[in-house]
Design a protein around this motif. Sequence first.
Motif: not given
Length: 445
Positions: A355-363
């Motif tokens: 999630a951090q690598q792809y800037n996925a929010p709310g994980v």
Amino acid sequence: MIGINKQFPGPIVNVATNWNVVVNIQNNLDEPLLITWNGIQQRRDSWQDGVSGTNCPIPAGWNWTYKFQVKDQIGSFFYFPSINFQKAAGGYAGIIINNREVIPVPFGTPDGDITIFISDWYSKTYKDLSNDLQNGNDLGVPDGVLINGFGPYHYNDSLVSAGIAYETISVEPGKTYRIRVHNVGISTSLNFIIQNHNLLLIETEGSYTVQQNYTNMDIHLGQSYSFLVTMDQNASSDYYVVASARFVNSTDWARVTGVAILHYSNSQGPASSPLPDPPNELDTYFSMNQARSIRWNVSAGVARPNPQGSFRYGQIPVTDVYVLLNRPAELINGKLRTTLNGISYITPATPPKLAQQYNAPGVFKLDFPNRLMNRLAKVDTSLINGTYGGFMEIIFQNNDSIVQSYHMNGYAFYVVGMDYGVWTENSRGTYNKWDGVARCTTQDS
């Protein structure tokens, strides 16, 4: 049980410092699988540590190739399944990282190398055990303790049935062996003894230690030790190898003791009862003092954990301090859960590192409290937000009635203090800031 390459325990990964390791895992289970490399230090950009925070599980029927470097490491470790309680069914094996030939070892070359796995064992499937925990039930007393996957030697007719397969460790008289012992169980601290033989401690989880003789050693969940053992006893009979439960007070535990046989090639007969006496099972003082006696060999010229380019960890400025307090399991949303600082971690569908690598929010959230907050316990995906390049001090405060084991995946840490009661700021005055051993798993009594 879960086997690897039709073996239980699985094949040992035997490598040398700085080697690049490539391992392909084919998942033939009926559910996802993750294998973690216990104690192997990972680079910051690594995706290979095999835990749910970093890796997606390998789907049933799929395979995944792990690639990592055993950078600047030596010692004894193991690998195992890290999700779905699969470790309760096995799926584990050893990792040996040898010194490079140009670096001397702080002891003579042993005549042999022996790996021993000790573990509690339940006759229920790992899926049933997991369901029991999900329903708020305790695991209860194990059905036995295994040594290298085998049940106990028939040392007592009333406790051990005839016909159980047991482990035999064959040795030559007069020779010295390096014996690596791993506690790969799920809930039980175990005491390890080889009858009438001294255990010369030389290494634990990648750190060469000051060499000291022990008659027995408490090995807590996830811990690994290396001993030099000389076969210097009379070979008129075999000898017992015993793994017995610690810090338990029920008579039901008597049947749990794991027993194997140390067999001299010229032995004249079987081992005879009674078993060697372990420490008093409730003597936490003995266990604490034993743990505090283990020291790092700071003169050994070998690969060692090396934070910020310095082995003098006591002089490195601390940037983050976390006091992690655990309590007995409590009901949260109708289920029994254990917590650290009032938070029970819940695994998100997307691994946080992905999630951090792809800037996925709310994980996930970076709001894990550095001390227990005055609020109701909750479940959350809350992560410790450490300072990049910093040096962290972590205090484990055990307010439960059982021993806890803490493992830091991908790192080694220095065990600088261990004591009874509640930690305070004044406790820092007792820290060992010179030769506290660096390891990846520690106990909290």
